[in-house]
Write an enzyme that holds these catalytic residues in place. Structure first.
Site, PDB file in Angstrom:
ATOM      1  N   THR A  63      71.489   5.708 -27.201  1.00 54.34           N
ATOM      2  CA  THR A  63      69.808   6.501 -26.941  1.00 54.34           C
ATOM      3  C   THR A  63      69.119   6.340 -27.733  1.00 54.34           C
ATOM      4  OG1 THR A  63      68.740   6.100 -24.574  1.00 54.34           O
ATOM      5  CG2 THR A  63      70.230   8.321 -25.159  1.00 54.34           C
ATOM      6  N   LYS A  91      68.410   4.503 -31.845  1.00 50.21           N
ATOM      7  CA  LYS A  91      68.912   3.324 -32.567  1.00 50.21           C
ATOM      8  C   LYS A  91      68.969   2.874 -33.074  1.00 50.21           C
ATOM      9  CE  LYS A  91      67.901   2.232 -27.383  1.00 50.21           C
ATOM     10  NZ  LYS A  91      67.104   1.725 -26.474  1.00 50.21           N
TER      11      LYS A  91
END
Ligand code: NAP
Length: 289
Positions: free
Chosen positions: A71, A75
């Site tokens: 996350t 990313k």
């Protein structure tokens, strides 16, 4: 009823890495689903500072972590440390799932496929539709990439026009899509929404604790719209309530959140998790309505 779960020397690890990561819903929804299927894994969250990202990828290999979700803010930056990235995630420039096959790290992005699965489950086809996005950040970008394969037309909007235009041009170049970017002012939205089939709120407007806010005036909604709000807390946003009152079908970001996890779970384990259990665990954890 699943048997009582015990961690042993055989137990393997799945994880999520992010910075910060404490807010992640992934351990909450993954662990009960793994336990229900009797799979000998635990799912944990690791806060990885950006300076340590390469070391964290090496740790995935060294510790034999079988799969990792990824996350914000990793990313994109993590991509250069991985072995194989699926083509559409490569174009998006963002991955959220890494599978460890004996030290060989394969990655994909399940965020947009999670949104797409939610549309399919809700009986809403994307094919040939005109889609209007409010907000052109990370969520809009990944969904617009995938949906551009099937949509007739996509308009990305943002309070900063340049953001919408840059992403629209990038997607147009990579996907050969019919897509444009515009400023999100009332006049533009009022005009665009008349020709819109699917309205997607990809802004944080209406997210807990600001649950009385909505990114678009109720007067602009019409009953032919399918309204998807990427926000998952609350489960029914003010926008969704307004839309339902006008007669629109609506879809919550909670379904996207669950489905991106379901797709990753299936990829990692080859088994289909109990998505209702995953959803209930998040609802229980957040105390959302
Ligand atoms: P983001 O990168 O900050 O993007 C949101 C964009 O919308 C920003 O460019 C923002 O501009 C713009 N914006 C704000 N108000 C607007 C308005 N009234 N009209 C048009 N544009 C506006 O955020 P994100 O990461 O894409 O996330 C957006 C939302 O999606 C968050 O609520 C997040 O929790 C949710 N999300 C849900 C899932 C899921 O699985 N359901 C997955 C990812 C994200 P400013 O930055 O200038 O305000």
């Amino acid at each position: 009823m699943a048997e009582k779960y015990t961690i042993t020397g055989h137990t393997k690890v799945f994880c999520i890495i992010g910075h910060p990561v404490e807010h992640s819903m992934s351990p909450t929804m993954w662990n009960p689903a793994l336990q229900e299927l009797g799979l000998d894994y635990v799912y944990v969250a690791y806060d990885v500072h950006p300076d340590n990202l390469e070391k964290a990828v090496e740790a995935i290999r060294v510790f034999g972590i079988r799969g990792a979700n990824v996350t914000i803010p990793h990313k994109n930056p993590i991509m250069k440390f991985l072995d194989e990235i699926d083509p559409i995630a490569e174009k998006m420039g963002a991955i959220n799932t890494v599978k460890n096959e004996d030290g060989y790290l394969k990655a994909t992005n399940t965020d947009a496929p999670g949104a797409k699965k939610s549309f399919i489950d809700a009986g809403c086809s994307i094919e040939g539709k005109s889609i209007l996005f409010l907000g052109s950040g990370g969520a809009a970008r990944s969904i617009a990439y995938l949906f551009s394969e099937e949509a007739k037309k996509i308009v990305l909007t943002d309070i900063i026009e340049e953001r919408a235009v840059i992403i629209a041009n990038e997607i147009k170049k990579n996907m050969d899509a019919h897509i444009e970017g515009k400023i999100a002012n009332e006049k533009n939205i009022a005009n665009l929404i008349k020709q819109t089939d699917i309205l997607i709120n990809a802004t944080p407007i209406g997210m807990y604790p600001n649950i009385d806010l909505t990114p678009i005036s109720k007067d602009l909604l019409h009953d032919e719209l399918f309204v998807f709000d990427v926000i998952y807390n609350p489960m029914e946003t003010k926008l969704m309530k307004d839309a339902a009152e006008v007669g629109c079908e609506t879809l919550s970001g909670l379904d996207m959140l669950i489905n991106q996890g379901v797709i990753a779970f299936e990829w990692f384990t080859g088994k289909t998790p109990n998505s209702k259990l995953m959803k209930n665990k998040i609802i229980e954890f957040l105390g959302i309505k």
